[in-house]
Design a protein around this motif. Structure first.
Motif, short mmCIF file in Angstrom:
data_model
loop_
_atom_site.label_atom_id
_atom_site.label_comp_id
_atom_site.label_asym_id
_atom_site.label_seq_id
_atom_site.Cartn_x
_atom_site.Cartn_y
_atom_site.Cartn_z
N TYR A 69 9.48 68.42 75.62
CA TYR A 69 10.02 67.30 76.39
C TYR A 69 11.42 67.66 76.86
O TYR A 69 11.98 68.69 76.48
CB TYR A 69 10.07 66.01 75.55
CG TYR A 69 10.62 66.19 74.16
CD1 TYR A 69 11.98 66.41 73.93
CD2 TYR A 69 9.78 66.14 73.05
CE1 TYR A 69 12.47 66.59 72.65
CE2 TYR A 69 10.27 66.32 71.76
CZ TYR A 69 11.62 66.53 71.57
OH TYR A 69 12.11 66.72 70.32
N ASP A 134 6.87 60.73 73.88
CA ASP A 134 6.79 61.88 74.79
C ASP A 134 5.74 62.87 74.32
O ASP A 134 4.96 63.41 75.12
CB ASP A 134 8.15 62.58 74.90
CG ASP A 134 9.18 61.77 75.67
OD1 ASP A 134 8.78 60.86 76.42
OD2 ASP A 134 10.39 62.05 75.51
N THR A 138 2.32 64.15 76.10
CA THR A 138 2.00 65.56 76.32
C THR A 138 0.64 65.91 75.74
O THR A 138 -0.18 66.59 76.40
CB THR A 138 3.08 66.44 75.68
OG1 THR A 138 4.35 66.17 76.28
CG2 THR A 138 2.75 67.92 75.85
N ASP A 153 2.60 65.74 87.41
CA ASP A 153 3.40 64.92 86.51
C ASP A 153 4.68 65.65 86.11
O ASP A 153 5.76 65.05 86.04
CB ASP A 153 2.59 64.55 85.27
CG ASP A 153 3.30 63.55 84.37
OD1 ASP A 153 3.37 62.36 84.75
OD2 ASP A 153 3.79 63.94 83.29
N TYR A 154 4.56 66.94 85.86
CA TYR A 154 5.72 67.78 85.51
C TYR A 154 6.75 67.79 86.63
O TYR A 154 7.95 67.62 86.40
CB TYR A 154 5.23 69.19 85.21
CG TYR A 154 6.30 70.23 85.07
CD1 TYR A 154 6.91 70.48 83.84
CD2 TYR A 154 6.71 71.00 86.16
CE1 TYR A 154 7.90 71.45 83.71
CE2 TYR A 154 7.68 71.97 86.04
CZ TYR A 154 8.27 72.18 84.81
OH TYR A 154 9.26 73.15 84.69
N LYS A 156 7.22 65.58 89.02
CA LYS A 156 7.84 64.26 89.14
C LYS A 156 8.85 64.03 88.02
O LYS A 156 9.91 63.44 88.27
CB LYS A 156 6.76 63.18 89.13
CG LYS A 156 5.90 63.16 90.39
CD LYS A 156 5.05 61.89 90.49
CE LYS A 156 4.03 61.81 89.39
NZ LYS A 156 3.17 60.61 89.54
N THR A 157 8.54 64.49 86.82
CA THR A 157 9.48 64.35 85.70
C THR A 157 10.74 65.15 85.96
O THR A 157 11.86 64.67 85.74
CB THR A 157 8.83 64.81 84.39
OG1 THR A 157 7.69 64.00 84.12
CG2 THR A 157 9.81 64.70 83.23
N LYS A 158 10.58 66.38 86.45
CA LYS A 158 11.74 67.22 86.77
C LYS A 158 12.61 66.56 87.85
O LYS A 158 13.84 66.58 87.77
CB LYS A 158 11.28 68.59 87.24
CG LYS A 158 10.67 69.47 86.17
CD LYS A 158 11.71 70.12 85.29
CE LYS A 158 12.45 71.20 86.03
NZ LYS A 158 13.39 71.93 85.14
N LYS A 160 12.83 63.37 88.50
CA LYS A 160 13.45 62.16 87.94
C LYS A 160 14.69 62.50 87.12
O LYS A 160 15.75 61.88 87.28
CB LYS A 160 12.44 61.41 87.07
CG LYS A 160 12.99 60.12 86.48
CD LYS A 160 11.92 59.41 85.67
CE LYS A 160 12.48 58.12 85.06
NZ LYS A 160 11.43 57.40 84.27
N PHE A 212 8.91 58.67 91.45
CA PHE A 212 9.26 59.40 90.22
C PHE A 212 10.49 58.78 89.57
O PHE A 212 11.15 57.95 90.14
CB PHE A 212 9.51 60.89 90.50
CG PHE A 212 10.56 61.18 91.54
CD1 PHE A 212 11.91 61.11 91.23
CD2 PHE A 212 10.20 61.51 92.84
CE1 PHE A 212 12.88 61.39 92.18
CE2 PHE A 212 11.16 61.79 93.79
CZ PHE A 212 12.49 61.73 93.46
#
Length: 212
Positions: A69, A134, A138, A153-154, A156-158, A160, A212
């Motif tokens: 995470y 988290d 995962t 998803d990865y 979008k997380t990056k 954000k 995101f």
């Protein structure tokens, strides 16, 4: 900006007494991009809390790296908490993503403050719950989602956590985080680009969405 100001800004729920204790015993240390804060196999000497920037926590097994995470401002690492009460070598690494400022709290003081300061105890409990969720997310992705969905998803997380929809990240770095090969990621990135979700140009990935 003074250390007091940084601590009050990043840890607003801590009272003056605890902030004074942290200034006395803690270490505020800047880390350049891609530098280890803790490394798998070491013994934990400090509890790290991110004051500025972002940190990636990951584990490695048989030469395969796997993202756990991300840790953001005002947060710490669930695996660091576990090692507050044992002297076993850690089974994860934490590395800075971009320039970061980290508060390093000596383990003995972290144990003491868990008892003395409810606000510190609350931080620990909240972060434990957050990173536990988290990890559940995962695990669910690995079991239930296709790699393409995990990749999206990865990304979008990056976006954000970095606050921008334009990511300077290589296919190899993504492959390392998702536990696969660069060739697989390159193929999936091409598909996502054809689906008009991203644009790739000059080793940068631009997300064509604000979701995101």
């Amino acid at each position: 900006m003074t250390n007091t100001t940084i601590l009050q800004k990043c840890l607003p729920d801590f009272g003056k007494e605890l902030i004074a204790e942290i200034e006395k015993f803690g270490i505020i240390k800047p880390f350049p991009d891609n530098e280890f804060i803790v490394k798998q196999g070491q013994l934990i000497r400090y509890l790290p809390i991110v004051l500025e920037g972002n940190v990636k926590a990951y584990s490695e097994e048989d030469g395969v790296q796997f993202l756990l995470y991300f840790i953001q401002q005002g947060a710490s690492c669930i695996f660091s908490f576990v090692h507050l009460f044992n002297q076993n070598p850690i089974d994860f690494s934490a590395i800075s993503e971009g320039k970061s400022t980290i508060l390093l709290i000596p383990i003995d003081k972290a144990k003491e403050w868990l008892i003395r300061y409810p606000s510190f105890n609350t931080l620990i409990i909240n972060e434990f719950q957050k990173h536990y969720n988290d990890l559940l997310h995962t695990t669910k992705q690995i079991i239930c989602y296709k790699l393409e969905d995990r990749l999206w998803d990865y990304l979008k997380t990056k976006a954000k956590i970095s606050g921008t929809n334009e990511l300077a990240i290589s296919h190899q770095s993504i492959a390392d985080d998702l536990g696969t090969t660069r060739e697989v990621i390159s193929r999936l990135m091409k598909k996502i680009e054809l689906d008009e979700k991203v644009i790739q140009n000059n080793r940068k990935i631009k997300l064509l969405t604000s979701d995101f």
